[in-house]
Design an enzyme around this catalytic site. Structure first.
Site, mmCIF file in Angstrom:
data_model
loop_
_atom_site.group_PDB
_atom_site.id
_atom_site.type_symbol
_atom_site.label_atom_id
_atom_site.label_comp_id
_atom_site.label_asym_id
_atom_site.label_seq_id
_atom_site.Cartn_x
_atom_site.Cartn_y
_atom_site.Cartn_z
ATOM 1 N N CYS A 171 -16.331 -79.373 101.822
ATOM 2 C CA CYS A 171 -16.102 -80.780 102.210
ATOM 3 C C CYS A 171 -16.384 -81.755 101.070
ATOM 4 O O CYS A 171 -16.023 -82.922 101.161
ATOM 5 C CB CYS A 171 -16.954 -81.139 103.409
ATOM 6 N N HIS A 211 -18.657 -88.526 103.979
ATOM 7 C CA HIS A 211 -17.910 -87.442 104.635
ATOM 8 C C HIS A 211 -18.140 -87.579 106.136
ATOM 9 O O HIS A 211 -19.261 -87.785 106.594
ATOM 10 C CB HIS A 211 -18.419 -86.090 104.123
ATOM 11 N N ASN A 267 -13.825 -83.898 111.918
ATOM 12 C CA ASN A 267 -14.183 -83.528 110.554
ATOM 13 C C ASN A 267 -12.970 -82.866 109.893
ATOM 14 O O ASN A 267 -12.557 -81.797 110.317
ATOM 15 C CB ASN A 267 -15.385 -82.571 110.615
HETATM 16 N N1 ACO Z 1 -19.802 -78.507 124.528
HETATM 17 C C1 ACO Z 1 -20.875 -78.352 125.314
HETATM 18 N N2 ACO Z 1 -22.006 -77.756 124.908
HETATM 19 C C2 ACO Z 1 -22.047 -77.322 123.632
HETATM 20 C C3 ACO Z 1 -20.973 -77.451 122.756
HETATM 21 C C4 ACO Z 1 -19.806 -78.071 123.247
HETATM 22 N N3 ACO Z 1 -18.719 -78.265 122.473
HETATM 23 N N4 ACO Z 1 -21.309 -76.914 121.544
HETATM 24 C C5 ACO Z 1 -22.558 -76.473 121.673
HETATM 25 N N5 ACO Z 1 -23.008 -76.692 122.919
HETATM 26 C C6 ACO Z 1 -24.312 -76.367 123.491
HETATM 27 C C7 ACO Z 1 -25.014 -75.307 122.707
HETATM 28 O O1 ACO Z 1 -24.566 -74.049 123.129
HETATM 29 C C8 ACO Z 1 -26.461 -75.578 123.086
HETATM 30 O O2 ACO Z 1 -26.704 -74.982 124.339
HETATM 31 P P1 ACO Z 1 -28.099 -74.209 124.593
HETATM 32 O O3 ACO Z 1 -29.153 -75.259 124.413
HETATM 33 O O4 ACO Z 1 -27.938 -73.752 126.000
HETATM 34 O O5 ACO Z 1 -28.148 -73.135 123.578
HETATM 35 C C9 ACO Z 1 -26.514 -77.080 123.285
HETATM 36 O O6 ACO Z 1 -25.153 -77.511 123.402
HETATM 37 C C10 ACO Z 1 -27.163 -77.875 122.185
HETATM 38 O O7 ACO Z 1 -26.775 -77.345 120.946
HETATM 39 P P2 ACO Z 1 -27.323 -77.983 119.624
HETATM 40 O O8 ACO Z 1 -26.936 -77.097 118.478
HETATM 41 O O9 ACO Z 1 -28.742 -78.361 119.780
HETATM 42 O O10 ACO Z 1 -26.512 -79.349 119.557
HETATM 43 P P3 ACO Z 1 -26.663 -80.435 118.477
HETATM 44 O O11 ACO Z 1 -27.168 -81.673 119.083
HETATM 45 O O12 ACO Z 1 -27.342 -79.936 117.236
HETATM 46 O O13 ACO Z 1 -25.139 -80.680 118.063
HETATM 47 C C11 ACO Z 1 -23.550 -80.069 116.412
HETATM 48 C C12 ACO Z 1 -24.365 -79.602 117.578
HETATM 49 C C13 ACO Z 1 -22.632 -81.178 116.865
HETATM 50 C C14 ACO Z 1 -22.734 -78.904 115.861
HETATM 51 C C15 ACO Z 1 -24.500 -80.615 115.313
HETATM 52 O O14 ACO Z 1 -25.513 -79.683 115.063
HETATM 53 C C16 ACO Z 1 -23.791 -80.905 114.021
HETATM 54 O O15 ACO Z 1 -22.951 -81.798 113.945
HETATM 55 N N6 ACO Z 1 -24.132 -80.201 112.931
HETATM 56 C C17 ACO Z 1 -23.518 -80.433 111.656
HETATM 57 C C18 ACO Z 1 -22.177 -79.810 111.648
HETATM 58 C C19 ACO Z 1 -21.425 -80.124 110.402
HETATM 59 O O16 ACO Z 1 -21.607 -81.166 109.800
HETATM 60 N N7 ACO Z 1 -20.570 -79.198 110.015
HETATM 61 C C20 ACO Z 1 -19.690 -79.269 108.953
HETATM 62 C C21 ACO Z 1 -20.319 -79.561 107.609
HETATM 63 S S1 ACO Z 1 -19.487 -78.985 106.242
HETATM 64 C C22 ACO Z 1 -17.958 -79.214 106.555
HETATM 65 O O17 ACO Z 1 -17.619 -80.315 106.936
HETATM 66 C C23 ACO Z 1 -16.968 -78.058 106.438
#
Ligand code: ACO
Length: 319
Positions: free
Chosen positions: A120, A243, A273
């Site tokens: 990214c 980003h 993203n």
């Molecule tokens: N819908 C509903 N529930 C979901 C979903 C969804 N789409 N996805 C995950 N969950 C659930 C999980 O399974 C978890 O359930 P559990 O507690 O029963 O295990 C719960 O939601 C909470 O999961 P968390 O990981 O705590 O959620 P969080 O608040 O951290 O958000 C997210 C997750 C959005 C992925 C966040 O961590 C994030 O944005 N991380 C950065 C991702 C990123 O930037 N990636 C790309 C970077 S590099 C590039 O761009 C290529």
């Protein structure tokens, strides 16, 4: 090892353009195929919808973004002698995406064209490389593109990732600024000890929490680093173009740096993203909006590897 401080490059931005596929996939659409909801996605990420390409490849998206930049700012495409595409979703290993774009635009055989993969952060890496080649007088006009068809590497049954990503491309045409009224500087870096956090083989596999924690810290560090290296302060910057990975990451950085959220240009709601395309898409929208006003913008990104980087650029103005 201490990296030498960045130098200011006399670089001007001549044009910027974007292209996103027509097809809009909303959170409600996704909730029909995976166990998720509009409320969960919007509250956790700030994303409401994303664009998804059908038969178009990342080279097609890149070409359309380049055309938008060329047409919108009436650039003579025959001036372009360097094409760099940042992407992690090239249609094939070779010809490179940049080489495909060169062909689609009908550019001269004297052009040098190649791809860059820095996840990214790819667009900021590509801008630094292009800028250095221009400053050395090896090339005159660089077309720099970030283009991704992430829908081709997303596991559409994995709710942890499939809700986050979208397709699109952004392009910029830059040249050496002989009047020295615009400048640019760059800071790019990487480390390799977090492959488990984000890896793309056949599909994207990600430990969201790990990426999130890393992103918040490194974005702040990268912003501070480029300000320090360039001798500027935050008041010298009109807008930060981050980003677009998760609105909560951007809000955390704003909070931790005590900056108003309005200082950040944010469009994640509509595109999700788009990896290497997210910064140039946002820049193209910003530049189209400001027309003749000159703005100093700070770009900041992070991605798989990990990679990260920042840049300061002048955009807009009567050129
Ligand atoms: N819908 C509903 N529930 C979901 C979903 C969804 N789409 N996805 C995950 N969950 C659930 C999980 O399974 C978890 O359930 P559990 O507690 O029963 O295990 C719960 O939601 C909470 O999961 P968390 O990981 O705590 O959620 P969080 O608040 O951290 O958000 C997210 C997750 C959005 C992925 C966040 O961590 C994030 O944005 N991380 C950065 C991702 C990123 O930037 N990636 C790309 C970077 S590099 C590039 O761009 C290529």
């Amino acid at each position: 090892m201490t990296k030498p401080k960045t130098m200011m490059h006399d670089i001007k931005v001549l044009a910027a353009g974007k292209y996103v596929p027509d097809r809009i996939v909303t959170n409600d659409d996704l909730a029909k195929t995976v166990d998720t909801s509009d409320a969960w996605i919007e509250s956790r990420t700030g994303i409401k919808e994303r664009r998804i390409a059908s038969i178009e490849t990342s080279a097609d998206l890149a070409y359309r973004a380049a055309l938008d930049a060329i047409d919108r700012y009436q650039i003579d495409k025959n001036l372009i002698d360097l094409v760099i595409v940042a992407t992690i979703t090239e249609p094939q290993k070779t010809p490179s995406t940049a080489n495909m774009v060169q062909g689609m635009l009908g550019l001269s055989h004297e052009v040098m064209s190649f791809d860059i993969n820095a996840a990214c952060t790819g667009f900021i890496y590509a801008l630094e490389v292009a800028s250095s080649l221009l400053i050395n007088n090896r090339f005159r006009h660089a077309l720099v593109i970030g283009s991704e068809k992430l829908s081709s590497v997303v596991d559409h049954t994995d709710r942890n990732t499939c809700v986050l990503f979208g397709d699109g491309a952004g392009a910029m045409i830059i040249a050496k600024d002989h009047d020295q009224s615009s400048d640019a500087c760059f800071y790019n870096a990487a480390r390799h000890d977090h492959e488990d956090a984000l890896v793309v083989k056949d599909v994207i596999q990600m430990d969201g929490r790990k990426v999130y924690q890393f992103a918040v810290g490194i974005m702040e560090q990268s912003i501070r680093r480029i300000l320090d290296d360039s001798g500027m302060v935050m008041d010298d910057i009109d807008l930060i173009v981050p980003h677009q990975a998760n609105i909560r990451i951007i809000e955390s950085v704003a909070k931790s740096m005590d900056l108003p959220i309005e200082k950040f240009m944010i469009n994640i709601r509509h595109y999700g993203n788009t990896s290497a395309a997210s910064i140039p898409i946002t820049l193209a929208e910003l530049m189209a909006g400001i027309k003749h006003v000159m703005k100093r913008v700070l770009l900041v990104g992070f991605g798989g590897g990990f990679t990260w980087g920042s840049a300061i650029l002048t955009i807009g103005g009567t050129r």
